[in-house]
Design a protein around this motif. Structure first.
Motif, PDB file in Angstrom:
ATOM      1  N   GLU A 190      31.594 -31.350 -74.658  1.00 33.95           N
ATOM      2  CA  GLU A 190      32.162 -30.895 -73.382  1.00 33.95           C
ATOM      3  C   GLU A 190      31.517 -31.671 -72.215  1.00 33.95           C
ATOM      4  O   GLU A 190      32.208 -32.152 -71.314  1.00 33.95           O
ATOM      5  CB  GLU A 190      31.845 -29.399 -73.253  1.00 33.95           C
ATOM      6  CG  GLU A 190      32.700 -28.611 -72.329  1.00 33.95           C
ATOM      7  CD  GLU A 190      32.412 -27.113 -72.507  1.00 33.95           C
ATOM      8  OE1 GLU A 190      33.322 -26.388 -72.925  1.00 33.95           O
ATOM      9  OE2 GLU A 190      31.267 -26.674 -72.225  1.00 33.95           O
ATOM     10  N   ALA A 191      30.183 -31.790 -72.241  1.00 30.32           N
ATOM     11  CA  ALA A 191      29.464 -32.509 -71.180  1.00 30.32           C
ATOM     12  C   ALA A 191      29.885 -33.982 -71.160  1.00 30.32           C
ATOM     13  O   ALA A 191      30.065 -34.581 -70.084  1.00 30.32           O
ATOM     14  CB  ALA A 191      27.955 -32.402 -71.408  1.00 30.32           C
ATOM     15  N   THR A 192      30.062 -34.571 -72.344  1.00 28.86           N
ATOM     16  CA  THR A 192      30.470 -35.986 -72.448  1.00 28.86           C
ATOM     17  C   THR A 192      31.877 -36.176 -71.903  1.00 28.86           C
ATOM     18  O   THR A 192      32.145 -37.113 -71.146  1.00 28.86           O
ATOM     19  CB  THR A 192      30.422 -36.430 -73.928  1.00 28.86           C
ATOM     20  OG1 THR A 192      29.101 -36.201 -74.398  1.00 28.86           O
ATOM     21  CG2 THR A 192      30.782 -37.891 -74.099  1.00 28.86           C
ATOM     22  N   ASP A 193      32.785 -35.289 -72.303  1.00 28.52           N
ATOM     23  CA  ASP A 193      34.170 -35.398 -71.828  1.00 28.52           C
ATOM     24  C   ASP A 193      34.214 -35.335 -70.305  1.00 28.52           C
ATOM     25  O   ASP A 193      34.944 -36.080 -69.659  1.00 28.52           O
ATOM     26  CB  ASP A 193      35.030 -34.258 -72.410  1.00 28.52           C
ATOM     27  CG  ASP A 193      35.440 -34.545 -73.849  1.00 28.52           C
ATOM     28  OD1 ASP A 193      35.398 -35.724 -74.248  1.00 28.52           O
ATOM     29  OD2 ASP A 193      35.779 -33.598 -74.579  1.00 28.52           O
ATOM     30  N   ALA A 194      33.420 -34.414 -69.742  1.00 28.79           N
ATOM     31  CA  ALA A 194      33.451 -34.241 -68.286  1.00 28.79           C
ATOM     32  C   ALA A 194      32.853 -35.457 -67.584  1.00 28.79           C
ATOM     33  O   ALA A 194      33.418 -35.973 -66.628  1.00 28.79           O
ATOM     34  CB  ALA A 194      32.705 -32.971 -67.893  1.00 28.79           C
ATOM     35  N   LYS A 195      31.710 -35.939 -68.076  1.00 29.63           N
ATOM     36  CA  LYS A 195      31.031 -37.032 -67.371  1.00 29.63           C
ATOM     37  C   LYS A 195      31.733 -38.382 -67.561  1.00 29.63           C
ATOM     38  O   LYS A 195      31.920 -39.122 -66.616  1.00 29.63           O
ATOM     39  CB  LYS A 195      29.578 -37.151 -67.858  1.00 29.63           C
ATOM     40  CG  LYS A 195      28.828 -38.306 -67.171  1.00 29.63           C
ATOM     41  CD  LYS A 195      27.372 -38.349 -67.555  1.00 29.63           C
ATOM     42  CE  LYS A 195      26.690 -39.589 -67.037  1.00 29.63           C
ATOM     43  NZ  LYS A 195      26.139 -39.459 -65.706  1.00 29.63           N
ATOM     44  N   TYR A 196      32.079 -38.674 -68.787  1.00 33.22           N
ATOM     45  CA  TYR A 196      32.550 -40.028 -69.060  1.00 33.22           C
ATOM     46  C   TYR A 196      34.068 -40.159 -69.152  1.00 33.22           C
ATOM     47  O   TYR A 196      34.601 -41.261 -69.079  1.00 33.22           O
ATOM     48  CB  TYR A 196      31.902 -40.559 -70.347  1.00 33.22           C
ATOM     49  CG  TYR A 196      30.417 -40.766 -70.166  1.00 33.22           C
ATOM     50  CD1 TYR A 196      29.939 -41.789 -69.345  1.00 33.22           C
ATOM     51  CD2 TYR A 196      29.492 -39.932 -70.782  1.00 33.22           C
ATOM     52  CE1 TYR A 196      28.584 -41.978 -69.150  1.00 33.22           C
ATOM     53  CE2 TYR A 196      28.124 -40.109 -70.594  1.00 33.22           C
ATOM     54  CZ  TYR A 196      27.688 -41.140 -69.783  1.00 33.22           C
ATOM     55  OH  TYR A 196      26.340 -41.333 -69.583  1.00 33.22           O
ATOM     56  N   PHE A 197      34.763 -39.032 -69.396  1.00 31.36           N
ATOM     57  CA  PHE A 197      36.217 -39.133 -69.586  1.00 31.36           C
ATOM     58  C   PHE A 197      36.995 -38.246 -68.611  1.00 31.36           C
ATOM     59  O   PHE A 197      38.185 -38.029 -68.789  1.00 31.36           O
ATOM     60  CB  PHE A 197      36.564 -38.841 -71.052  1.00 31.36           C
ATOM     61  CG  PHE A 197      35.865 -39.788 -71.993  1.00 31.36           C
ATOM     62  CD1 PHE A 197      36.316 -41.088 -72.177  1.00 31.36           C
ATOM     63  CD2 PHE A 197      34.689 -39.401 -72.649  1.00 31.36           C
ATOM     64  CE1 PHE A 197      35.636 -41.971 -73.012  1.00 31.36           C
ATOM     65  CE2 PHE A 197      34.009 -40.285 -73.481  1.00 31.36           C
ATOM     66  CZ  PHE A 197      34.486 -41.576 -73.666  1.00 31.36           C
ATOM     67  N   LYS A 198      36.271 -37.726 -67.604  1.00 38.36           N
ATOM     68  CA  LYS A 198      36.900 -36.955 -66.511  1.00 38.36           C
ATOM     69  C   LYS A 198      37.766 -35.810 -67.030  1.00 38.36           C
ATOM     70  O   LYS A 198      38.837 -35.526 -66.503  1.00 38.36           O
ATOM     71  CB  LYS A 198      37.755 -37.887 -65.612  1.00 38.36           C
ATOM     72  CG  LYS A 198      37.005 -39.089 -65.069  1.00 38.36           C
ATOM     73  CD  LYS A 198      35.951 -38.697 -64.040  1.00 38.36           C
ATOM     74  CE  LYS A 198      35.037 -39.854 -63.666  1.00 38.36           C
ATOM     75  NZ  LYS A 198      33.628 -39.644 -63.912  1.00 38.36           N
ATOM     76  N   LYS A 199      37.296 -35.176 -68.105  1.00 41.55           N
ATOM     77  CA  LYS A 199      38.034 -34.017 -68.635  1.00 41.55           C
ATOM     78  C   LYS A 199      37.139 -32.801 -68.509  1.00 41.55           C
ATOM     79  O   LYS A 199      36.058 -32.754 -69.120  1.00 41.55           O
ATOM     80  CB  LYS A 199      38.342 -34.229 -70.135  1.00 41.55           C
ATOM     81  CG  LYS A 199      39.564 -35.061 -70.394  1.00 41.55           C
ATOM     82  CD  LYS A 199      39.977 -34.931 -71.848  1.00 41.55           C
ATOM     83  CE  LYS A 199      39.580 -36.153 -72.641  1.00 41.55           C
ATOM     84  NZ  LYS A 199      39.629 -36.009 -74.084  1.00 41.55           N
ATOM     85  N   LEU A 225      30.198 -44.746 -76.382  1.00 41.29           N
ATOM     86  CA  LEU A 225      31.285 -45.502 -75.745  1.00 41.29           C
ATOM     87  C   LEU A 225      31.315 -45.212 -74.248  1.00 41.29           C
ATOM     88  O   LEU A 225      31.442 -46.123 -73.428  1.00 41.29           O
ATOM     89  CB  LEU A 225      32.637 -45.144 -76.390  1.00 41.29           C
ATOM     90  CG  LEU A 225      32.805 -45.599 -77.844  1.00 41.29           C
ATOM     91  CD1 LEU A 225      34.063 -44.983 -78.455  1.00 41.29           C
ATOM     92  CD2 LEU A 225      32.866 -47.121 -77.963  1.00 41.29           C
ATOM     93  N   GLY A 226      31.175 -43.940 -73.891  1.00 39.94           N
ATOM     94  CA  GLY A 226      31.207 -43.554 -72.479  1.00 39.94           C
ATOM     95  C   GLY A 226      30.054 -44.182 -71.716  1.00 39.94           C
ATOM     96  O   GLY A 226      30.251 -44.814 -70.669  1.00 39.94           O
ATOM     97  N   PHE A 227      28.861 -44.050 -72.252  1.00 45.92           N
ATOM     98  CA  PHE A 227      27.676 -44.542 -71.540  1.00 45.92           C
ATOM     99  C   PHE A 227      27.715 -46.062 -71.367  1.00 45.92           C
ATOM    100  O   PHE A 227      27.347 -46.587 -70.314  1.00 45.92           O
ATOM    101  CB  PHE A 227      26.405 -44.126 -72.289  1.00 45.92           C
ATOM    102  CG  PHE A 227      25.141 -44.586 -71.630  1.00 45.92           C
ATOM    103  CD1 PHE A 227      24.678 -43.951 -70.484  1.00 45.92           C
ATOM    104  CD2 PHE A 227      24.403 -45.648 -72.124  1.00 45.92           C
ATOM    105  CE1 PHE A 227      23.514 -44.369 -69.845  1.00 45.92           C
ATOM    106  CE2 PHE A 227      23.239 -46.081 -71.499  1.00 45.92           C
ATOM    107  CZ  PHE A 227      22.791 -45.436 -70.357  1.00 45.92           C
ATOM    108  N   PHE A 228      28.152 -46.759 -72.425  1.00 47.40           N
ATOM    109  CA  PHE A 228      28.160 -48.229 -72.351  1.00 47.40           C
ATOM    110  C   PHE A 228      29.496 -48.782 -71.813  1.00 47.40           C
ATOM    111  O   PHE A 228      29.721 -49.992 -71.861  1.00 47.40           O
ATOM    112  CB  PHE A 228      27.823 -48.838 -73.718  1.00 47.40           C
ATOM    113  CG  PHE A 228      26.355 -48.696 -74.055  1.00 47.40           C
ATOM    114  CD1 PHE A 228      25.418 -49.573 -73.530  1.00 47.40           C
ATOM    115  CD2 PHE A 228      25.909 -47.649 -74.847  1.00 47.40           C
ATOM    116  CE1 PHE A 228      24.064 -49.427 -73.795  1.00 47.40           C
ATOM    117  CE2 PHE A 228      24.555 -47.489 -75.114  1.00 47.40           C
ATOM    118  CZ  PHE A 228      23.630 -48.378 -74.591  1.00 47.40           C
ATOM    119  N   GLY A 229      30.366 -47.901 -71.316  1.00 47.83           N
ATOM    120  CA  GLY A 229      31.639 -48.325 -70.726  1.00 47.83           C
ATOM    121  C   GLY A 229      32.434 -49.186 -71.697  1.00 47.83           C
ATOM    122  O   GLY A 229      32.948 -50.246 -71.319  1.00 47.83           O
TER     123      GLY A 229
END
Ligand code: A3P
Length: 267
Positions: A62-71, A162-166
């Motif tokens: 949930e935290a990853t989706d919000a921070k890196y994928f704007k969900k 993937l999110g962190f390293f764009g």
């Protein structure tokens, strides 16, 4: 997919979060965890905690989706307290990947940064993290076994990286790794006041850490754990356990299929 069945009544914080050790994976984070535990920062959260507690995974996702994928809603103090409320300190990913949110939520926490020579770090990270998070055996676990077991460890770890390293695939992580590594340390140095920050050098023992945290120096040697071979052994054991769990799950189905085919031929 986020586990929507997760109870929304939050857990309160049981211990103040005093230390954020924000170095990236493969910069001695497990040794730092052992050091902080020895200095009585109980508990100190490390990436292995997330893997050993699959029940934490829906919240990390949930935290990853919000921070890196704007969900969804980005995590703030309430959500971090719920997830890390039992922790006096953190090291490693996933926490280091949420450094901004944690710094904002815990402005009173002291910050430790451990940075290694970039090429030594890259070799260790590629071999120990990227190559074990992707690959044919891991694909079977992530795409088939874990979903059947109702867990999402591999999928969430992949999303975080993937999110962190764009990046959109592991090769792109490899291409971006060095730049993102340097940016990570640069951004934290710019964000944290000097008096709240310790730049810890691996090999410098207990003194700088104990002085910074106001603790007595332990008698034991400073820890040195989680070398490449030890990490490989741990990952191999996790993968073996997953394959065995998958085999146990499909064994009855296979047995029924064999019995049905045998019956059909003998009819
Ligand atoms: P190598 O893969 O180069 O052996 P982490 O715990 O963050 O995954 O980091 C592990 C890496 O940091 C390993 O690198 C390990 O050898 C190195 N390391 C851990 N503790 C250390 C210490 N006290 N001094 C020097 N290197 C250390």
């Amino acid at each position: 997919m986020t586990d929507v069945s997760r109870p929304r009544n939050r857990h309160p914080r049981t211990v103040p979060l005093q230390v954020l050790s924000l170095g990236l994976p493969r910069t001695g984070t497990k040794s730092m965890q052992e050091a902080l535990l020895k200095l009585d920062f109980k508990h100190t959260y490390h990436g292995f905690d997330m893997i050993d507690h699959p029940e934490h995974m829906p919240r990390w996702e949930e935290a990853t989706d919000a921070k890196y994928f704007k969900k969804g809603k980005p995590y703030g103090r309430e959500e971090w307290d719920d997830l890390l409320g039992h922790c006096a300190a953190t090291t490693d990913s996933p926490c280091a990947l949420f450094w901004e949110e944690l710094l904002e939520s815990y402005p009173e926490a002291k910050v430790i940064l451990v940075q290694r020579d970039i090429e030594k770090w890259y070799a260790s990270f590629d071999d120990g993290v990227i190559s074990s998070t992707w690959g044919p055996g891991t694909d079977i676990i992530v795409n088939y076994i874990e979903p059947a077991l109702g867990v999402n460890i591999g999928r969430t770890c992949r999303k975080m990286l993937l999110g962190f390293f764009g990046a959109s695939n592991p090769d792109e992580i490899r291409r971006n790794a060095r730049d993102v590594y340097l940016q990570h340390y640069g951004k934290i140095r710019a964000a944290v006041p000097k008096e709240r920050l310790l730049e810890y050098q691996l090999g410098s023992g207990w003194s700088p850490l104990c002085e910074f945290l106001g603790k007595d120096v332990p008698k034991e040697e400073f820890p040195w754990v989680n070398e490449a071979a030890a990490l490989k052994e741990k990952i191999d054991a996790i993968k073996k356990e997953k394959f065995l769990a998958g085999a146990k799950m499909i064994a009855p189905v296979l047995a029924m299929a064999v019995a049905a085919v045998t019956y059909w031929y003998r009819r």
